[in-house]
Scaffold this active site. Structure first.
Site, mmCIF file in Angstrom:
data_model
loop_
_atom_site.group_PDB
_atom_site.id
_atom_site.type_symbol
_atom_site.label_atom_id
_atom_site.label_comp_id
_atom_site.label_asym_id
_atom_site.label_seq_id
_atom_site.Cartn_x
_atom_site.Cartn_y
_atom_site.Cartn_z
ATOM 1 N N LYS A 65 -6.855 -4.660 -3.121
ATOM 2 C CA LYS A 65 -7.448 -5.429 -1.925
ATOM 3 C C LYS A 65 -8.486 -4.607 -1.248
ATOM 4 O O LYS A 65 -8.110 -3.238 -1.027
ATOM 5 C CB LYS A 65 -6.211 -5.878 -0.823
ATOM 6 C CG LYS A 65 -5.560 -4.630 -0.253
ATOM 7 C CD LYS A 65 -4.509 -5.395 0.564
ATOM 8 C CE LYS A 65 -3.761 -4.249 1.277
ATOM 9 N NZ LYS A 65 -4.348 -3.326 2.273
ATOM 10 N N ASP A 71 0.854 -1.282 -0.115
ATOM 11 C CA ASP A 71 -0.039 0.068 -0.132
ATOM 12 C C ASP A 71 0.830 1.263 -0.010
ATOM 13 O O ASP A 71 0.339 2.123 0.536
ATOM 14 C CB ASP A 71 -0.985 0.041 1.078
ATOM 15 C CG ASP A 71 -2.142 -1.217 1.122
ATOM 16 O OD1 ASP A 71 -1.814 -1.780 0.336
ATOM 17 O OD2 ASP A 71 -2.891 -1.359 2.073
ATOM 18 N N GLU A 94 -4.557 -0.874 -1.438
ATOM 19 C CA GLU A 94 -5.873 -0.762 -0.778
ATOM 20 C C GLU A 94 -6.896 0.310 -1.501
ATOM 21 O O GLU A 94 -6.637 1.198 -1.850
ATOM 22 C CB GLU A 94 -5.884 -0.536 0.743
ATOM 23 C CG GLU A 94 -7.422 -0.511 1.394
ATOM 24 C CD GLU A 94 -7.380 0.164 2.981
ATOM 25 O OE1 GLU A 94 -5.986 0.158 3.568
ATOM 26 O OE2 GLU A 94 -8.070 0.175 3.550
ATOM 27 N N CYS A 110 -2.161 -2.401 7.897
ATOM 28 C CA CYS A 110 -2.286 -3.046 6.398
ATOM 29 C C CYS A 110 -1.028 -4.107 6.455
ATOM 30 O O CYS A 110 -1.195 -5.363 6.019
ATOM 31 C CB CYS A 110 -2.382 -2.504 5.315
ATOM 32 S SG CYS A 110 -3.997 -1.688 5.291
HETATM 33 N N1 TIU Z 1 -2.618 0.339 4.133
HETATM 34 C C1 TIU Z 1 -3.141 0.607 5.537
HETATM 35 O O1 TIU Z 1 -2.579 0.520 6.474
HETATM 36 N N2 TIU Z 1 -4.384 1.049 5.569
HETATM 37 C C2 TIU Z 1 -4.680 1.715 6.507
HETATM 38 O O2 TIU Z 1 -6.017 2.478 6.567
HETATM 39 N N3 TIU Z 1 -3.825 2.427 7.372
HETATM 40 C C3 TIU Z 1 -3.976 3.245 8.610
HETATM 41 O O3 TIU Z 1 -2.852 3.502 9.297
HETATM 42 N N4 TIU Z 1 -5.003 4.090 8.528
#
Ligand code: TIU
Length: 228
Positions: free
Chosen positions: A131, A26, A74, A164
């Site tokens: 994802k 991500d 994401e 994530c």
């Molecule tokens: N990629 C991921 O970690 N998604 C999140 O929403 N992370 C946060 O720390 N918000």
């Protein structure tokens, strides 16, 4: 035995590095740049930008040795069919998932803000897995892809460490993959959460995996390759 010097003890590598993959989680504008999902949740996104060169170095080295790289993103379908209402409610800010922001619709696949940051743009042989959840195994073909390529060892980088990255690492550990988290190639909006994650991953004899620095990973790989 080829290995990476790691905590809580050496991470053994398979003799054939075709069983290893670098996973980059991500590294998207939505988390690293103002106006994206991370920002609307109230986070200081600049903290995450600092790891781009370290992740890039891993990407370049793995790629130059022909080791497989998988990136994740994401994001949700434009109709948000795959976004649970509970997820849209989070944050309670002015904007939420699917709303138009300065980089396009927030956390929606195909929007400019949902793309991976330019320095880490996927290279020719990389696979990008979109994802809908925090963990990259949930509702994706990731496990099938890894099994079909006989990948057993996963080296994790990306953001955010305790959301994530950790979710995916735990999902992978439960599926039998040997997981290593690269300490300085992952970041959180909360430094104390990152530190806690590193410690909880490697606690109890490596209950869910190993941690090592980016330098230790590259040095272990180079030694494994030169001895092969
Ligand atoms: N990629 C991921 O970690 N998604 C999140 O929403 N992370 C946060 O720390 N918000």
């Amino acid at each position: 035995m080829p290995h990476i010097v790691a905590q809580p003890y050496n991470y053994e590598l398979p003799n054939n590095l075709s069983h290893v993959a670098l996973v980059i989680i991500d590294m998207q504008k939505d988390f690293l740049e103002p106006g994206g999902f991370g920002d609307i949740l109230g986070n200081d996104v600049s903290l995450l930008q600092a790891i781009i060169p370290t992740v890039k170095q891993q990407q370049k080295t793995f790629s130059s040795h022909g080791i497989r790289i998988i990136q994740t993103k994401e994001g949700h379908r434009p109709d948000l069919y795959d976004c649970p209402p509970s997820k849209r409610k989070r944050g309670k800010g002015n904007l939420t998932i699917g709303d138009p922001g300065p980089m396009g619709r927030i956390l929606v696949l195909g929007e400019p803000g949902n793309e991976i940051v330019e320095p880490l743009a996927p290279l020719a042989r990389e696979l990008v897995i979109a994802k809908p959840g925090k963990g990259a195994f949930y509702n994706t073909k990731l496990n099938r892809v890894l099994r079909s390529h006989k990948i057993t060892h996963l080296i994790f980088t990306g953001v955010t460490t305790e959301v994530c990255v950790q979710s995916t690492l735990r999902e992978a550990n439960d599926r039998g993959y040997e997981c290593l988290l690269v300490e300085d190639a992952t970041e959180s909006y909360f430094p104390e959460f990152k530190q806690a994650t590193l410690e909880m991953v490697r606690a109890q004899g490596g209950i869910v995996g190993w941690t090592a620095t980016a330098e230790q990973v590259l040095s272990g790989l180079e030694t494994a390759i030169s001895n092969n």
